[in-house]
Design an enzyme around this catalytic site. Structure first.
Site, PDB file in Angstrom:
ATOM      1  N   ASN A   1       0.889  -1.150   0.000  1.00 44.09           N
ATOM      2  CA  ASN A   1       0.000   0.000   0.000  1.00 44.09           C
ATOM      3  C   ASN A   1       0.929   1.202   0.000  1.00 44.09           C
ATOM      4  O   ASN A   1       1.676   1.414   0.947  1.00 44.09           O
ATOM      5  CB  ASN A   1      -0.901  -0.023   1.239  1.00 44.09           C
ATOM      6  CG  ASN A   1      -1.946   1.072   1.228  1.00 44.09           C
ATOM      7  OD1 ASN A   1      -1.628   2.244   1.403  1.00 44.09           O
ATOM      8  ND2 ASN A   1      -3.201   0.693   1.058  1.00 44.09           N
ATOM      9  N   SER A   2       0.913   1.980  -1.085  1.00 40.86           N
ATOM     10  CA  SER A   2       1.944   2.987  -1.312  1.00 40.86           C
ATOM     11  C   SER A   2       1.886   4.135  -0.302  1.00 40.86           C
ATOM     12  O   SER A   2       0.868   4.370   0.361  1.00 40.86           O
ATOM     13  CB  SER A   2       1.823   3.559  -2.722  1.00 40.86           C
ATOM     14  OG  SER A   2       2.019   2.559  -3.685  1.00 40.86           O
ATOM     15  N   MET A   3       3.005   4.854  -0.220  1.00 40.96           N
ATOM     16  CA  MET A   3       3.114   6.020   0.645  1.00 40.96           C
ATOM     17  C   MET A   3       2.032   7.036   0.272  1.00 40.96           C
ATOM     18  O   MET A   3       1.920   7.433  -0.890  1.00 40.96           O
ATOM     19  CB  MET A   3       4.509   6.619   0.469  1.00 40.96           C
ATOM     20  CG  MET A   3       4.806   7.804   1.334  1.00 40.96           C
ATOM     21  SD  MET A   3       6.506   8.363   1.009  1.00 40.96           S
ATOM     22  CE  MET A   3       6.582   9.789   2.096  1.00 40.96           C
TER      23      MET A   3
END
Length: 392
Positions: free
Chosen positions: A100-102
């Site tokens: 789950n990306s930044m």
């Protein structure tokens, strides 16, 4: 503090952080509020750092919900899969393969996508589904197609989409092929990095449409390319910020082992020795790695750790014929270099870095990318000024 208290505090605090960083714009704030990040994160996660290249120990929502919530509502990436799902358990695997990306990167890329009412969007890399859900909330499920190569990851994302009532068309397949049946798209966004822009993405984007994707050479260093597709099937545009994303599975590099290179075992016995004022420590900067990789696309590096912060940087070519080493020790101004093979790889590095300094030490925002049916090229300041490629 119970889980509910952390949940109530978390989203608002993260929204303030992202707005303060200029990542979360007012037009995306309703989607941020309506699509909670926690609904798209599994119980087990490995929290990352802002750079995305280091993961902490596993955090399990079932055993430490407060810590889990705290990480979910921090501006950091969250690793959710290792080794294409082959790794199980609570330890770290060899390589992170889904996340789950930044949040800062998520909303910065969505800002660059410049979506408008009625836009049709193709997303490459569903992952946990948060990015596609944000797009679906804003544009509607009929306007979002998301493609994921990993069937298990895609199925879990579908479950989360269903639980939140946000259900874009979710497909399992090779993202490099796009999805022709729903083309043309107004926007294409990739949540995985690439070294080559698949031309199918350009072909499936209408003239005037935008492609936003993390791009980086094999050597390292990545930037977000924002390309506008023209009438003649040419996509071109600038890099708008640096990034650190996992590679599109179809484009992962395989580097030969150091031991397979001639002369590497003996190291200095047959190599040519000299001193260099160029510090190996400069080669770890993201923009330096990017510039080196663009100009010498068949070069890669490895680091051999020493003691007290010293190390040996290996520079190698993909063909397995040449290598160079440079030894770093803190406080030195000259560094021992050994070069072996038909190419003088450290000399090539020195030439690239000399070019970079002469150009005024450009950062990502001065670079750009043009993609045609014949290939791609990186440029500096203008598409008419291609960056030199130093092929042997």
């Amino acid at each position: 503090m119970n889980e509910h208290d952390v949940q109530e505090a978390g989203p608002g605090g993260l929204a303030s952080v992202l707005m303060g960083k200029g990542a979360l714009s007012s037009d995306w704030l309703p989607a941020f509020k309506a699509v909670p990040r926690d609904a798209f994160v599994p119980d087990k996660l490995w929290p990352g750092t802002a750079g995305g290249n280091r993961q902490g120990e596993v955090i399990d929502r079932q055993t430490d919900p407060a810590k889990w919530w705290g990480k979910v509502y921090s501006d950091i990436p969250l690793t959710t899969q290792w080794d294409d799902g082959a790794h199980s358990g609570t330890g770290k695997g060899r390589a992170p393969t889904s996340s789950n990306s930044m949040p800062k990167m998520v909303f910065s890329m969505l800002r660059e996508l410049s979506v408008e009412r009625g836009c049709r969007v193709l997303e490459i890399g569903t992952g946990t589904g948060w990015n596609a859900a944000l797009l679906t909330h804003r544009l509607g499920p009929d306007n979002v197609v998301t493609v994921e190569v990993d069937p298990a990851v895609a199925e879990e994302a579908r479950r989360r989409f269903g639980a939140t009532g946000l259900e874009p068309l979710t497909l399992v397949g090779d993202g490099s092929a796009g999805h022709l049946e729903r083309a043309p798209y107004d926007r294409v966004i990739a949540t995985c990095s690439i070294a080559r822009v698949p031309y199918a993405w350009v072909e499936q984007t209408r003239p005037g449409g935008i492609i936003v994707a993390p791009w980086g050479p094999a050597y390292g260093g990545q930037g977000i390319a924002r390309l506008t597709v023209g009438e003649g099937g040419v996509a071109s545009g600038p890099f708008v910020l640096s990034s650190a994303f996992m590679r599109l599975r179809d484009q992962r590099d395989t580097f030969p082992p150091t031991s397979s290179f001639p002369g590497a075992d003996a190291w200095s016995a047959d190599g040519e020795k000299r001193a260099s004022s160029l510090s190996p420590d400069d080669m770890g900067d993201w923009i330096h790695m990017f510039t080196l990789g663009v100009q010498v696309p068949d070069m890669f590096c490895r680091v051999q750790a020493g003691t007290d912060g010293a190390y040996r940087l290996w520079i190698l070519d993909m063909a397995g014929t040449s290598w160079a080493t440079a030894d770093y020790e803190h406080g030195r101004t000259e560094y021992e270099v050994v070069e072996y093979g038909p190419r003088q790889l450290w000399a090539e590095v020195e030439a690239v870095m000399s070019w970079w300094h002469k150009q005024g030490e450009p950062q990502f925002e001065r670079y750009g990318l043009t993609v045609t049916s014949q290939g791609q090229r990186v440029w500096l300041d203008s598409p008419d000024n291609p960056v030199p490629v130093r092929v042997p």
